[in-house]
Enzyme design. Structure first.
Site, PDB file in Angstrom:
ATOM      1  N   GLU A 132      50.229 -28.979  74.119  1.00 11.32           N
ATOM      2  CA  GLU A 132      48.803 -28.852  73.809  1.00 11.32           C
ATOM      3  C   GLU A 132      48.115 -30.208  73.762  1.00 11.32           C
ATOM      4  O   GLU A 132      48.764 -31.265  73.804  1.00 11.32           O
ATOM      5  CB  GLU A 132      48.651 -28.091  72.480  1.00 11.32           C
ATOM      6  CG  GLU A 132      49.219 -26.682  72.579  1.00 11.32           C
ATOM      7  CD  GLU A 132      49.015 -25.850  71.321  1.00 11.32           C
ATOM      8  OE1 GLU A 132      48.611 -26.402  70.268  1.00 11.32           O
ATOM      9  OE2 GLU A 132      49.260 -24.633  71.396  1.00 11.32           O
ATOM     10  N   GLU A 159      55.445 -21.886  80.729  1.00 15.45           N
ATOM     11  CA  GLU A 159      55.917 -21.429  82.045  1.00 15.45           C
ATOM     12  C   GLU A 159      55.519 -22.400  83.139  1.00 15.45           C
ATOM     13  O   GLU A 159      56.319 -22.756  84.018  1.00 15.45           O
ATOM     14  CB  GLU A 159      55.322 -20.053  82.390  1.00 15.45           C
ATOM     15  CG  GLU A 159      55.651 -18.968  81.406  1.00 15.45           C
ATOM     16  CD  GLU A 159      54.566 -18.816  80.358  1.00 15.45           C
ATOM     17  OE1 GLU A 159      54.194 -19.819  79.717  1.00 15.45           O
ATOM     18  OE2 GLU A 159      54.089 -17.686  80.167  1.00 15.45           O
ATOM     19  N   CYS A 173      50.805 -15.551  80.669  1.00 18.87           N
ATOM     20  CA  CYS A 173      49.357 -15.361  80.807  1.00 18.87           C
ATOM     21  C   CYS A 173      49.003 -15.203  82.292  1.00 18.87           C
ATOM     22  O   CYS A 173      49.834 -15.418  83.179  1.00 18.87           O
ATOM     23  CB  CYS A 173      48.596 -16.535  80.200  1.00 18.87           C
ATOM     24  SG  CYS A 173      48.600 -18.031  81.235  1.00 18.87           S
TER      25      CYS A 173
END
Ligand code: THU
Length: 158
Positions: free
Chosen positions: A66, A77, A113
């Site tokens: 992050e 991923e 996602c």
């Protein structure tokens, strides 16, 4: 105007525990679990681990990274897939495992996602063979999808 109704089906397998997975998959999921320890997630406190198996049987791990400028961070991923692509450019992706740890340190469900699915799909296209996706689920079971395309119907292509 005529309306045509279609129904999509997603085929997947479900294993009751990580230990119930075939040996190779168990190792891959364990690598993803290990990768949660390397997450840099001070903003979400959601530590995601991913592991990619390449056709040479090399395993490349990744975790979410992050940043205070939120969109600058990257999912586990894609961290793993891009690391694999840049460090093993002549190898292709065979499978990817994903799992997360919550704020309490418990293993929890993780499913790629949309952006990661798009990247995974292109990995599959580059491989020219189906890429399997292993997703850790609530309660410790593992869901296995045999082909990334089933995770991203109507995907983008050029
Ligand atoms: N995240 C992943 O690493 N993989 C996903 O597929 C979805 C979300 C990360 C991004 C962010 O660091 C945190 O999980 C919370 O969204």
């Amino acid at each position: 105007m005529d309306t045509i109704a279609h129904t999509l089906q997603i085929a997947y397998k479900e294993y009751a525990t990580v230990d119930a997975l075939p040996a190779d998959d168990r190792v891959l999921m364990q690598a993803a679990i290990d990768a949660t320890a390397t997450a840099y997630a001070p903003y979400s406190n959601f530590h995601v681990g991913a592991a990619v198996r390449l056709s040479s049987d090399v395993i490349v791990k990744g975790s979410n990274q992050e940043n205070a400028a939120y969109p600058s961070g990257l999912c586990a991923e894609r961290t793993a897939l891009f690391a694999a692509g840049s460090q093993h450019s002549h190898d292709v992706v065979v499978a990817l495992a994903i799992v997360a740890r919550n704020e309490q340190g418990q293993l929890v469900e993780a499913s790629p996602c949309g952006a990661c699915r798009q990247v995974l799909l292109e990995s599959q296209q580059r491989a020219g063979a189906p890429v399997r996706v292993l997703m850790y689920r609530e309660g410790g079971s593992v869901r296995v999808v045999e082909d990334v395309a089933t995770l991203l119907p109507f995907s983008f292509s050029m």
